[in-house]
Design a protein around this motif. Structure first.
Motif, PDB file in Angstrom:
ATOM      1  N   TRP A  20      -6.801   0.797  -6.838  1.00  0.00           N
ATOM      2  CA  TRP A  20      -7.187   1.002  -5.767  1.00  0.00           C
ATOM      3  C   TRP A  20      -8.213   2.170  -5.324  1.00  0.00           C
ATOM      4  N   ILE A  55      -8.590   4.450   2.163  1.00  0.00           N
ATOM      5  CA  ILE A  55      -7.997   3.202   1.422  1.00  0.00           C
ATOM      6  C   ILE A  55      -9.215   2.379   1.945  1.00  0.00           C
ATOM      7  N   ALA A  67      -6.901  -2.262  -1.289  1.00  0.00           N
ATOM      8  CA  ALA A  67      -6.069  -1.734  -2.389  1.00  0.00           C
ATOM      9  C   ALA A  67      -4.759  -3.120  -2.483  1.00  0.00           C
ATOM     10  N   SER A 116      -2.558  10.103   0.493  1.00  0.00           N
ATOM     11  CA  SER A 116      -3.440   8.661   1.055  1.00  0.00           C
ATOM     12  C   SER A 116      -2.214   7.714   0.622  1.00  0.00           C
ATOM     13  N   VAL A 117      -1.941   7.733  -0.606  1.00  0.00           N
ATOM     14  CA  VAL A 117      -1.643   6.418  -1.110  1.00  0.00           C
ATOM     15  C   VAL A 117      -0.423   6.549  -1.143  1.00  0.00           C
ATOM     16  N   LEU A 146     -10.036   4.399  -3.018  1.00  0.00           N
ATOM     17  CA  LEU A 146     -10.036   5.521  -2.046  1.00  0.00           C
ATOM     18  C   LEU A 146     -11.693   6.039  -1.882  1.00  0.00           C
ATOM     19  N   TYR A 195       4.627   3.220  -3.323  1.00  0.00           N
ATOM     20  CA  TYR A 195       3.406   2.892  -4.224  1.00  0.00           C
ATOM     21  C   TYR A 195       3.625   4.425  -4.808  1.00  0.00           C
ATOM     22  N   VAL A 214      -2.203   2.077  -8.739  1.00  0.00           N
ATOM     23  CA  VAL A 214      -1.468   2.480  -8.027  1.00  0.00           C
ATOM     24  C   VAL A 214       0.221   1.247  -8.769  1.00  0.00           C
ATOM     25  N   ILE A 271       1.338   6.764  -7.758  1.00  0.00           N
ATOM     26  CA  ILE A 271       0.327   7.085  -8.403  1.00  0.00           C
ATOM     27  C   ILE A 271       0.969   6.778 -10.458  1.00  0.00           C
TER      28      ILE A 271
END
Length: 135
Positions: free
Chosen positions: A118, A129, A132, A38-39, A120, A73, A90, A75
């Motif tokens: 971030w 999210i 963010a 998702s990120v 989630l 982005y 992030v 991780i």
């Protein structure tokens, strides 16, 4: 059994393939991997004004979609899972061109690299999210 007739051995080989070689199914993705997707995909999704809100918990999509589309982005550390909520650092970097037709005329973002936490939230079977910040 006559080993000179390969046709008769086909069922034996098929049976050994099915039960003797282990599972060929890919491993299930972990909760963290699903959240990380998702990120990592947010930059691409942000290029589409209709898709962008779907990446977020209802009502939490930021108004500055174009800024999200111009960044990338990654991780940047370990995630903390607390029930149906996950917090992850992030790394946010500039220099990404927006991919939607409406945004292509803009220059690449010249924003410096930063790291933000971030949040989630699990909604049904997927991670969305919730918060963010860009920095």
């Amino acid at each position: 059994m006559n080993f000179q007739n390969p046709i008769k051995l086909l069922p034996v080989f098929a049976l050994l393939t099915v039960i003797g070689c282990g599972s060929s199914a890919p491993p299930k993705a972990t909760l963290e991997q699903n959240a990380f997707a998702s990120v990592l995909g947010l930059g691409d999704i942000a290029g589409d004004p209709n898709m962008f809100p779907t990446a977020f918990v209802d009502g939490s999509a930021p108004d500055n979609r174009e800024e999200y589309a111009q960044r990338g982005y990654e991780i940047a550390g370990e995630a903390e899972v607390n029930g149906d909520q996950l917090t992850v650092p992030v790394k946010i970097f500039g220099g990404i061109f927006a991919t939607s037709t409406a945004d292509r005329t803009k220059k690449a973002s010249e924003v410096s690299t930063t790291t933000q936490n971030w949040v989630l939230q699990r909604v049904g079977e997927e991670w969305k999210i919730k918060d963010a910040p860009l920095g």
